[in-house]
Design a protein around this motif. Structure first.
Motif, PDB file in Angstrom:
ATOM      1  N   PRO A 163      35.612  76.812  52.009  1.00 39.06           N
ATOM      2  CA  PRO A 163      36.323  75.794  52.780  1.00 39.06           C
ATOM      3  C   PRO A 163      37.006  74.786  51.865  1.00 39.06           C
ATOM      4  O   PRO A 163      36.442  74.372  50.854  1.00 39.06           O
ATOM      5  CB  PRO A 163      35.202  75.125  53.583  1.00 39.06           C
ATOM      6  CG  PRO A 163      34.002  75.251  52.699  1.00 39.06           C
ATOM      7  CD  PRO A 163      34.149  76.580  51.999  1.00 39.06           C
ATOM      8  N   GLN A 168      37.423  73.478  57.940  1.00 38.39           N
ATOM      9  CA  GLN A 168      37.025  74.832  57.584  1.00 38.39           C
ATOM     10  C   GLN A 168      35.512  74.950  57.448  1.00 38.39           C
ATOM     11  O   GLN A 168      34.949  76.028  57.701  1.00 38.39           O
ATOM     12  CB  GLN A 168      37.744  75.262  56.314  1.00 38.39           C
ATOM     13  CG  GLN A 168      39.248  75.451  56.538  1.00 38.39           C
ATOM     14  CD  GLN A 168      40.022  75.726  55.268  1.00 38.39           C
ATOM     15  OE1 GLN A 168      39.452  75.842  54.177  1.00 38.39           O
ATOM     16  NE2 GLN A 168      41.336  75.814  55.389  1.00 38.39           N
ATOM     17  N   HIS A 171      34.731  75.756  60.823  1.00 41.96           N
ATOM     18  CA  HIS A 171      35.049  77.153  61.124  1.00 41.96           C
ATOM     19  C   HIS A 171      33.874  78.058  60.744  1.00 41.96           C
ATOM     20  O   HIS A 171      33.507  78.963  61.497  1.00 41.96           O
ATOM     21  CB  HIS A 171      36.295  77.608  60.348  1.00 41.96           C
ATOM     22  CG  HIS A 171      37.586  77.006  60.808  1.00 41.96           C
ATOM     23  ND1 HIS A 171      37.748  76.430  62.046  1.00 41.96           N
ATOM     24  CD2 HIS A 171      38.796  76.914  60.183  1.00 41.96           C
ATOM     25  CE1 HIS A 171      38.990  76.001  62.174  1.00 41.96           C
ATOM     26  NE2 HIS A 171      39.645  76.283  61.055  1.00 41.96           N
ATOM     27  N   SER A 363      35.504  83.723  54.628  1.00 42.66           N
ATOM     28  CA  SER A 363      36.810  83.067  54.832  1.00 42.66           C
ATOM     29  C   SER A 363      37.939  84.055  55.035  1.00 42.66           C
ATOM     30  O   SER A 363      39.082  83.638  55.270  1.00 42.66           O
ATOM     31  CB  SER A 363      37.146  82.181  53.630  1.00 42.66           C
ATOM     32  OG  SER A 363      37.302  82.961  52.460  1.00 42.66           O
ATOM     33  N   TRP A 367      41.058  81.557  55.375  1.00 44.85           N
ATOM     34  CA  TRP A 367      41.233  80.840  56.636  1.00 44.85           C
ATOM     35  C   TRP A 367      42.697  80.754  57.061  1.00 44.85           C
ATOM     36  O   TRP A 367      43.144  79.772  57.643  1.00 44.85           O
ATOM     37  CB  TRP A 367      40.600  79.450  56.586  1.00 44.85           C
ATOM     38  CG  TRP A 367      39.136  79.511  56.332  1.00 44.85           C
ATOM     39  CD1 TRP A 367      38.476  79.112  55.210  1.00 44.85           C
ATOM     40  CD2 TRP A 367      38.140  80.048  57.210  1.00 44.85           C
ATOM     41  NE1 TRP A 367      37.132  79.362  55.315  1.00 44.85           N
ATOM     42  CE2 TRP A 367      36.884  79.946  56.538  1.00 44.85           C
ATOM     43  CE3 TRP A 367      38.166  80.612  58.484  1.00 44.85           C
ATOM     44  CZ2 TRP A 367      35.700  80.369  57.121  1.00 44.85           C
ATOM     45  CZ3 TRP A 367      36.976  81.032  59.050  1.00 44.85           C
ATOM     46  CH2 TRP A 367      35.772  80.909  58.381  1.00 44.85           C
ATOM     47  N   THR A 379      42.141  85.170  60.296  1.00 47.30           N
ATOM     48  CA  THR A 379      41.857  85.281  58.856  1.00 47.30           C
ATOM     49  C   THR A 379      41.451  86.689  58.415  1.00 47.30           C
ATOM     50  O   THR A 379      40.530  86.870  57.618  1.00 47.30           O
ATOM     51  CB  THR A 379      40.818  84.212  58.432  1.00 47.30           C
ATOM     52  OG1 THR A 379      40.868  84.045  57.019  1.00 47.30           O
ATOM     53  CG2 THR A 379      39.395  84.497  58.909  1.00 47.30           C
ATOM     54  N   ARG A 484      50.403  78.458  56.385  1.00 45.77           N
ATOM     55  CA  ARG A 484      49.141  79.195  56.482  1.00 45.77           C
ATOM     56  C   ARG A 484      49.371  80.660  56.828  1.00 45.77           C
ATOM     57  O   ARG A 484      48.585  81.288  57.521  1.00 45.77           O
ATOM     58  CB  ARG A 484      48.230  78.547  57.522  1.00 45.77           C
ATOM     59  CG  ARG A 484      47.902  77.091  57.287  1.00 45.77           C
ATOM     60  CD  ARG A 484      47.160  76.881  55.982  1.00 45.77           C
ATOM     61  NE  ARG A 484      45.882  77.574  55.954  1.00 45.77           N
ATOM     62  CZ  ARG A 484      45.177  77.755  54.842  1.00 45.77           C
ATOM     63  NH1 ARG A 484      45.649  77.340  53.676  1.00 45.77           N
ATOM     64  NH2 ARG A 484      44.012  78.379  54.892  1.00 45.77           N
TER      65      ARG A 484
END
Length: 533
Positions: A163, A168, A171, A363, A367, A379, A484
């Motif tokens: 993260p 995150q 998440h 992740s 992410w 992701t 992203r």
């Protein structure tokens, strides 16, 4: 297990590990140092009968327990005493033997070490390290409590949660931690890149993981470092503060686990700080000394961050393990999942190839990707497999890895990519792809398009997963300004391909897939395709 107040630094009375199972006292005696060091740390490993972390009256010392200073290893004598040399930057730890437990901190990270840094970590680090520990205690005591450890057990492995902000961290909590609460696994391991450079998030991350309710070990990754250090030795100060030694070992059940730090940090040839894959001389010495105490009939499990074939001096490690009949290793770092079998082509000289697992990452692709209905990016990893974690079942000298996709049922083990519709005259030009998430060269994959049809063998192919490619292109087109976007695809190590049969009647057809994973277990999948005039 008794849990002392949170914090990485122990008091004068410390927790300890356990007695080397199955070893004879006569053998221990040959390994215990008998002559005192000029400047030595001393202590006791004891049976903590009331689990309070302090050696109370009547609590016996434990003989034959390994204790290390991250290079040398000594075994406690008949009274549980140990003695080791040190400098002004030494971490002492007990090597947990089978059938014993160390204390846990409030965040469920194991407390099996004592940090000796009289002056503390450098004060100018962006993220704080260890506070000054002052003079060495007169006795550094490690407390152990007995626990049942079955021959067959499960452990959880996280690759790269990574993260970069508190969102995150959340998440991770919602995507994987919540579903693990109540697990029957005996412990968990994060295989490095616990953070994405934000070492101030360790507290929040550890607090979430503590809810799983099992001991949680940690490997240092290249994003868990103090980047303001010019040396490898100074790059792990914050990691030390939270988790103790950056390499160590322990037993659980009949398996011996070794945690490695294969991230070598420092000023490289270009004059800039960077990292490479490597193991320093002290670490190699520790592994050699550690293995000298481990019977050959045990499975050795090596845990690291950078994959083994990317470690510069891996040949030195190969020489230490390749003659053993039972070895296994696991890493993270790459953000894809794979089973590699290391052989002569990489300098391995063992009788059989060495099985190295590159673990699925929590992740996924850092992410990235569109967010789903609960606000978490899908992701997907760059090899087309979903993000998630693995659960390994250890059974004597064998193991089985279960790939667990985040928030998906346990039987979600493959994905199928095929067109939704094709023209009757063009059927043979189209391919079906199957991504078997936990597959390898040992897998067998086949398909059919009717219950009465013959199965069509599918060929393993080394190319990008077309579903991942299409998803990435669609998301970029829909939102070109996003920062992203999914990362570029890589050639998937677990992808199979076959052309559709040239002769199919118009109408809807069911594609059925049967596939085995790396361990020969069957998995199935279905997809519908429509044939048009």
């Amino acid at each position: 297990m008794n849990k002392p107040p949170s914090g990485s630094q122990l008091s004068t009375k410390l927790p300890s590990t356990a007695i080397m199972a199955g070893m004879k006292t006569a053998f221990f005696a040959t390994l215990v140092l008998s002559s005192p060091f000029a400047t030595a740390a001393t202590g006791v490993v004891f049976h903590d009968l009331n689990a309070n972390g302090v050696r109370d009256k009547g609590e016996p010392g434990l003989p034959g327990v390994p204790v290390s200073n991250q290079k040398e290893i000594v075994l406690t004598n008949a009274e549980g005493n140990w003695e080791l040399p040190h400098d002004e930057d030494t971490i002492f730890f007990v090597i947990k033997p089978q059938g014993w437990a160390t204390q846990l901190k409030e965040d469920n990270t194991p407390l099996f070490y004592y940090i000796h840094k009289p002056a503390g970590s450098p004060a100018k680090l962006r993220y704080p390290g260890v506070k000054p520990t002052g003079s060495l205690p007169a006795s550094i005591d490690f407390a152990l409590t007995k626990q049942e450890e079955p021959h067959k057990f499960k452990a959880i492995f996280f690759g790269d949660p990574q993260p970069s902000n508190i969102e995150q961290v959340d998440h991770i909590a919602h995507d994987v931690i919540a579903e693990l609460i109540g697990t029957d696994a005996k412990f968990g391991v994060t295989l490095g890149d616990i953070m994405f450079d934000r070492l101030d998030l360790f507290d929040a991350s550890n607090a979430n993981l503590a809810l799983v309710g099992i001991p949680w070990y940690n490997v240092v990754g290249n994003h868990d470092l103090n980047f303001d250090s010019n040396t490898d030795e100074g790059s792990d100060e914050t990691f030390h503060r939270y988790f103790g030694p950056n390499y160590y070992s322990f037993d659980y059940g009949p398996t011996h686990f070794i945690v490695l730090d294969d991230v070598s940090w420092g000023i490289k040839g270009n004059g800039k700080r960077s990292y490479t894959g490597g193991l320093d001389a002290d670490q190699i010495a520790f592994v050699k000394n550690d293995l000298a105490l481990v019977p050959e009939n045990k499975l050795i499990m090596l845990m690291m961050h950078i994959p083994l074939t990317n470690v510069g001096n891996r040949q030195e490690l190969y020489r230490l393990i390749e003659k053993r009949p039972y070895t296994l290793s696991i890493s993270g770092h790459t953000h894809w999942h794979a089973h590699h079998y290391i052989g002569e082509e990489d300098g391995w000289q063992g009788a059989e190839p060495h099985h190295h697992i590159i673990n699925v990452t929590v992740s996924g692709s850092w992410w990235k990707g569109n967010k789903d209905e609960v606000g978490i990016p899908h992701t997907t990893m760059r090899d087309g497999a979903p993000n998630g974690y693995s659960i390994i079942t250890f059974d004597g000298t064998s193991h089985t890895l279960d790939f667990k996709a985040a928030r998906q049922p346990a039987d979600y083990q493959l994905s199928i990519h095929a067109p939704s519709s094709v023209k009757a005259g063009d059927i043979g030009k189209h391919s079906v792809y199957v991504n078997v998430f936990n597959g390898s060269k040992k897998s067998v994959v086949k398909m059919r398009l009717a219950k009465t049809a013959e199965w069509i063998p599918m060929a393993k192919t080394l190319e990008a997963d077309p579903h991942y490619v299409e998803t990435r292109e669609r998301e970029i087109k829909a939102n070109p300004e996003s920062k992203r976007h999914l990362s570029g695809p890589i050639k998937s190590d677990h992808l199979w391909k076959a052309n559709l049969p040239a002769k199919l009647k118009t109408g809807s057809h069911l594609i059925e897939i049967e596939a085995t994973d790396t361990y020969g277990r069957p998995h199935t999948g279905k997809r519908i395709i429509r044939v048009e005039e």
